[in-house]
Design a protein around this motif. Structure first.
Motif, PDB file in Angstrom:
ATOM      1  N   THR A   1      -6.165  -5.169  -5.727  1.00 44.13           N
ATOM      2  CA  THR A   1      -5.981  -4.571  -6.384  1.00 44.13           C
ATOM      3  C   THR A   1      -5.488  -5.000  -8.027  1.00 44.13           C
ATOM      4  O   THR A   1      -5.198  -3.775  -9.593  1.00 44.13           O
ATOM      5  CB  THR A   1      -4.888  -3.317  -5.837  1.00 44.13           C
TER       6      THR A   1
ATOM      7  N   ASP B   1     -11.119  -2.085  -7.584  1.00 48.94           N
ATOM      8  CA  ASP B   1     -10.631  -2.809  -6.388  1.00 48.94           C
ATOM      9  C   ASP B   1     -12.159  -3.532  -6.374  1.00 48.94           C
ATOM     10  O   ASP B   1     -13.019  -3.674  -6.663  1.00 48.94           O
ATOM     11  CB  ASP B   1     -11.234  -1.838  -5.183  1.00 48.94           C
TER      12      ASP B   1
ATOM     13  N   ARG C   1      -2.163   1.918  -4.749  1.00 48.08           N
ATOM     14  CA  ARG C   1      -3.436   2.882  -4.618  1.00 48.08           C
ATOM     15  C   ARG C   1      -3.060   4.021  -5.695  1.00 48.08           C
ATOM     16  O   ARG C   1      -2.900   4.664  -6.068  1.00 48.08           O
ATOM     17  CB  ARG C   1      -3.597   3.854  -3.676  1.00 48.08           C
TER      18      ARG C   1
ATOM     19  N   PRO D   1     -11.834   1.714   0.133  1.00 50.09           N
ATOM     20  CA  PRO D   1     -10.612   2.964  -1.270  1.00 50.09           C
ATOM     21  C   PRO D   1     -11.895   3.251  -3.053  1.00 50.09           C
ATOM     22  O   PRO D   1     -12.683   2.689  -2.884  1.00 50.09           O
ATOM     23  CB  PRO D   1      -9.730   2.371  -1.613  1.00 50.09           C
ATOM     24  N   ARG D   2     -11.603   4.647  -3.123  1.00 53.33           N
ATOM     25  CA  ARG D   2     -11.084   5.515  -2.412  1.00 53.33           C
ATOM     26  C   ARG D   2     -11.468   6.246  -1.026  1.00 53.33           C
ATOM     27  O   ARG D   2     -13.295   6.483  -1.841  1.00 53.33           O
ATOM     28  CB  ARG D   2     -10.314   6.550  -3.244  1.00 53.33           C
TER      29      ARG D   2
END
Length: 281
Positions: free
Chosen positions: A234, A239, A18, A189-190
């Motif tokens: 990713t 993303d 991440r 995400p996020r």
């Protein structure tokens, strides 16, 4: 890993992490200069990526290293001294690698769907909810809008909740008072804190929550009655969400199966669209 190209090894190091947009920019710069990456100083890498030197240090820490020197030592250890004998992998650039990673995400989703029971259960919950709230904020808002657009063709009352703020709980209240029994959430995400709070509130009001999230361990898991994971890619600066989008379409199919008048509604829409000349054939 020893038989892969330097770029592929770097991509594997970053995969599933991440990272912030700035950190991804650094990662992409390293992939583009994979052969030189183990020998670049933090200052050189910062200049290459167009970021600050402290950003490079934070990037190394985000990957699990004590600092950039530790990351560079690791890269030197896994980099062969001579040319690598490679296959087709060696010719993949970063864009191709991102596509291949998404293909792998879709393979994982196909394996997950070998057991159709969770999707079928979700379809029944969504079909029975009148109205049907569809929640998705920030990165997930496009997923929510896409699902809502198609769901509205077969479901009599779909309410897309794609904006946060103080009105969000009010809109959940309104849906519940109108008879809603379930809510579907797209969580990517996020993860906005507001989404987690909204799901907690929705369950307090008696709504069953079906979530599509990037992981079974996503923050929304604690507030979901049924969570079906679909990984995001990713490998690029932002993303990619091919698997969550496809899972959304699968859930739509399951919902249609649970709506006895779904086919009639679709045929009615097609007839109206033809009468209005809505689409160019």
């Amino acid at each position: 890993m020893s038989g892969s190209s330097p770029a592929a090894r770097l991509q594997q190091l970053f995969e599933g992490r991440r990272l912030t947009p700035t950190q991804r920019r650094i990662a992409h710069s390293m992939v583009r200069r994979a052969g030189d990456a183990p020998f670049l100083s933090s200052v050189e890498l910062a200049e290459l990526a167009g970021v600050s030197q402290p950003s490079v240090t934070r990037f190394a820490v985000a990957l699990g290293f004590d600092g950039y020197p530790a990351l560079r030592r690791h890269l030197r250890e896994v980099t062969p001294a001579g040319p690598v004998a490679g296959g087709a992998e060696d010719t993949y650039n970063e864009y191709q690698q991102a596509v291949l990673a998404e293909i792998e995400n879709l393979r994982h989703l196909a394996e997950l769907l070998a057991d159709p029971a969770p999707v079928e259960r979700a379809g029944r919950l969504l079909a029975a909810s009148r109205p049907l709230p569809v929640l998705g904020l920030r990165a997930a808002s496009s997923q929510a809008r896409g699902f809502g657009y198609f769901a509205a063709k077969v479901h009599p009352d779909v309410r897309v909740l794609d904006e946060g703020g103080s009105m969000l709980h009010d809109r959940i209240d309104a849906a519940r008072r109108a008879g809603a029994s379930a809510l579907i959430c797209f969580a990517l995400p996020r993860h906005p804190r507001e989404v987690v709070d909204a799901l907690a509130y929705a369950r307090e009001q008696g709504l069953a929550v079906v979530s599509v999230a990037d992981s079974a361990f996503a923050p929304v898991a604690a507030h979901s009655d049924l969570l079906i994971p679909a990984a995001v890619g990713t490998g690029l600066a932002f993303d990619t969400a091919c698997a969550p989008m496809l899972l959304g379409r699968v859930l739509l199919e399951s919902m249609c199966d649970a709506l006895p008048d779904a086919q009639a509604r679709l045929e009615e829409f097609d007839a109206r669209a033809a009468a209005r000349g809505l689409f160019i054939e």
